[in-house]
Design an enzyme around this catalytic site. Structure first.
Site, PDB file in Angstrom:
ATOM      1  N   LYS A  63     -10.254  -3.377  -6.901  1.00  0.00           N
ATOM      2  CA  LYS A  63     -11.443  -2.120  -7.454  1.00  0.00           C
ATOM      3  C   LYS A  63     -10.327  -0.877  -7.778  1.00  0.00           C
ATOM      4  O   LYS A  63     -10.569  -0.136  -8.445  1.00  0.00           O
ATOM      5  CB  LYS A  63     -12.098  -1.754  -5.915  1.00  0.00           C
ATOM      6  CG  LYS A  63     -13.444  -2.380  -5.847  1.00  0.00           C
ATOM      7  CD  LYS A  63     -14.203  -1.862  -4.445  1.00  0.00           C
ATOM      8  CE  LYS A  63     -14.006  -2.948  -3.426  1.00  0.00           C
ATOM      9  NZ  LYS A  63     -14.485  -2.849  -2.297  1.00  0.00           N
TER      10      LYS A  63
ATOM     11  N   LYS B 144      -4.176  -9.723  -8.708  1.00  0.00           N
ATOM     12  CA  LYS B 144      -5.493  -9.874  -8.530  1.00  0.00           C
ATOM     13  C   LYS B 144      -6.408  -8.859  -8.859  1.00  0.00           C
ATOM     14  O   LYS B 144      -6.315  -7.962  -9.120  1.00  0.00           O
ATOM     15  CB  LYS B 144      -5.528 -10.255  -6.763  1.00  0.00           C
ATOM     16  CG  LYS B 144      -5.292  -8.837  -6.071  1.00  0.00           C
ATOM     17  CD  LYS B 144      -6.059  -9.108  -4.555  1.00  0.00           C
ATOM     18  CE  LYS B 144      -5.711  -7.748  -3.847  1.00  0.00           C
ATOM     19  NZ  LYS B 144      -6.318  -7.590  -2.829  1.00  0.00           N
TER      20      LYS B 144
ATOM     21  N   LYS C 112       0.929  -1.073   0.068  1.00  0.00           N
ATOM     22  CA  LYS C 112      -0.138  -0.260  -0.020  1.00  0.00           C
ATOM     23  C   LYS C 112       0.638   1.230  -0.116  1.00  0.00           C
ATOM     24  O   LYS C 112       0.591   2.169  -0.677  1.00  0.00           O
ATOM     25  CB  LYS C 112      -0.993   0.068   1.167  1.00  0.00           C
ATOM     26  CG  LYS C 112      -2.132  -0.844   1.262  1.00  0.00           C
ATOM     27  CD  LYS C 112      -3.309  -0.079   0.019  1.00  0.00           C
ATOM     28  CE  LYS C 112      -4.514  -0.811   0.256  1.00  0.00           C
ATOM     29  NZ  LYS C 112      -4.580  -2.098  -0.856  1.00  0.00           N
TER      30      LYS C 112
HETATM   31  P1  AMP Z   1     -11.431  -4.951   0.105  1.00  0.00           P
HETATM   32  O1  AMP Z   1     -12.012  -4.792  -1.099  1.00  0.00           O
HETATM   33  O2  AMP Z   1     -10.140  -4.994   0.006  1.00  0.00           O
HETATM   34  O3  AMP Z   1     -12.101  -4.661   1.317  1.00  0.00           O
HETATM   35  O4  AMP Z   1     -11.518  -6.661   0.217  1.00  0.00           O
HETATM   36  C1  AMP Z   1     -12.923  -7.281   0.720  1.00  0.00           C
HETATM   37  C2  AMP Z   1     -13.028  -8.569   0.723  1.00  0.00           C
HETATM   38  O5  AMP Z   1     -12.803  -9.379  -0.436  1.00  0.00           O
HETATM   39  C3  AMP Z   1     -11.776  -9.475   1.562  1.00  0.00           C
HETATM   40  O6  AMP Z   1     -12.405 -10.490   2.334  1.00  0.00           O
HETATM   41  C4  AMP Z   1     -11.035  -9.608   0.203  1.00  0.00           C
HETATM   42  O7  AMP Z   1      -9.982 -10.710   0.655  1.00  0.00           O
HETATM   43  C5  AMP Z   1     -11.837  -9.961  -0.684  1.00  0.00           C
HETATM   44  N1  AMP Z   1     -11.147  -9.979  -1.995  1.00  0.00           N
HETATM   45  C6  AMP Z   1     -10.865  -8.747  -2.662  1.00  0.00           C
HETATM   46  N2  AMP Z   1     -10.354  -8.899  -3.622  1.00  0.00           N
HETATM   47  C7  AMP Z   1     -10.239 -10.276  -4.032  1.00  0.00           C
HETATM   48  C8  AMP Z   1      -9.774 -11.161  -5.030  1.00  0.00           C
HETATM   49  N3  AMP Z   1      -9.195 -10.554  -6.225  1.00  0.00           N
HETATM   50  N4  AMP Z   1     -10.004 -12.472  -5.003  1.00  0.00           N
HETATM   51  C9  AMP Z   1     -10.373 -13.008  -3.754  1.00  0.00           C
HETATM   52  N5  AMP Z   1     -10.866 -12.188  -2.876  1.00  0.00           N
HETATM   53  C10 AMP Z   1     -10.687 -10.988  -2.766  1.00  0.00           C
END
Ligand code: AMP
Length: 327
Positions: free
Chosen positions: A197, A194, A114
């Site tokens: 967003k 991966k 980050k």
């Molecule tokens: P975040 O948007 O970073 O708050 O992520 C929210 C949830 O989505 C967390 O549990 C992440 O591990 C999951 N997540 C985000 N991106 C991925 C991805 N590319 N593959 C699997 N899980 C994801």
């Protein structure tokens, strides 16, 4: 032992397939078991650890609640809430910061990534992100956390905090583990990394139409469709992973056989894949449209969730403060 679950998603925009497969599907599976207590929050405080827009945050945190409901999370069976409405999360995370070293936090790969992404925003809030997450989990004494594999280093921090607090103060925090789904790592559409967003072109949103999904898939890199499975480019492997996730392992095997034989026609594959993804998202989108016309219901879900979450959170915080000499 009673199983308790906590998970959350930051309020950084509409959910994408990575959030859905890596996190929401796990939440749905755990909600099904009536013996498990499930807490699912919108991690809106976590959202301010990287640069953000105030008006978008206000909107997005509500959108995540709507996405949760549209996906099938049920306020009758799960506590759905906004993290910022339960101040105990912030208070406990500060208490936790007294048992963790700065060096341990600075060495986390997620922190380093980050800082690379936002070099002008290497803030204390970002450094504290995993402690706030430990607080999210341990306030509810959750032992299972349905999140993607990218969150594993943070779950390890939560376990370490639990151990240190239990040793130093005699608390009874469980050591939480990650609840993994089949889609624990959803790749980017761009061939490497991966789905995220914060990377345009990497994701498919849960609100995308079939035509939009196809457009996004069309931009995904491929090759000439033929070759050896061992030397297949990562981008093609990723597309086949999506085929497996949405159309099944047999379909993937069919395409792999084509790859080693007559060749894959990516135009056809991408059309078929777009249709499979759209079919899975269609019921969510229909439910979302229904929810959007009932803002009062969303307000009620948010208010009730905060009250239910706070009842549990304040009990844990009181216990910890008492044990730390602050009661
Ligand atoms: P975040 O948007 O970073 O708050 O992520 C929210 C949830 O989505 C967390 O549990 C992440 O591990 C999951 N997540 C985000 N991106 C991925 C991805 N590319 N593959 C699997 N899980 C994801």
């Amino acid at each position: 032992m009673k199983q308790t679950v906590l998970s959350g998603i930051r309020a950084t925009g509409r959910l994408h397939l990575g959030n859905y497969l890596g996190a929401v599907k796990g939440m749905l599976a755990l909600q099904e078991d009536s013996t498990i207590d499930t807490f699912f929050m919108v991690a809106d405080v976590h959202t301010i650890t990287t640069p953000y827009d105030i008006d978008e945050l206000k909107l997005n945190r509500r959108e995540v609640i709507i996405d949760y409901l549209a996906a099938g999370l049920d306020p009758e069976r799960s506590t759905l809430f906004l993290q910022s409405m339960v101040g105990e999360h912030l208070e406990l995370s500060f208490l936790f910061s007294s048992v963790m070293s700065i060096a341990r936090m600075q060495h986390l790969p997620t922190f380093k990534d980050k800082v690379k992404q936002y070099p002008d925003h290497a803030t204390m809030a970002l450094l504290n992100y995993p402690l706030l997450m430990a607080s999210d989990i341990l306030l509810y004494k959750a032992n299972l956390v349905p999140v993607g594999i990218d969150q594993e280093p943070h779950i390890e921090i939560a376990r370490q905090v639990a151990r240190k607090m239990n040793e130093a103060y005699g608390t009874d925090f469980p050591e939480p583990t990650r609840f993994a789904t089949k889609g624990e790592y959803v790749p980017s559409l761009q061939g490497s990394g991966k789905m995220s967003k914060s990377v345009a072109g990497s994701f498919i949103s849960l609100t995308d139409s079939e035509a939009e999904i196809l457009e996004r898939l069309k931009a995904a890199p491929t090759d000439d469709g033929k070759g050896n499975l061992q030397t297949m480019p990562q981008g093609v492997k990723n597309i086949l992973q999506f085929v497996e996730l949405f159309s099944g392992a047999e379909k993937r095997a069919e395409y792999e056989a084509q790859y080693e034989g007559a060749g894959i026609r990516y135009g056809d594959l991408k059309k078929e894949l777009a249709a499979s993804i759209a079919a899975e998202l269609k019921p969510l989108q229909a439910k979302r449209a229904e929810l959007m016309v009932n803002p009062k219901y969303i307000d009620d879900v948010i208010a009730t969730g905060a009250t239910k979450a706070q009842a549990v959170a304040s009990r844990t915080l009181d216990e910890v403060k008492e044990k730390m000499g602050l009661g």
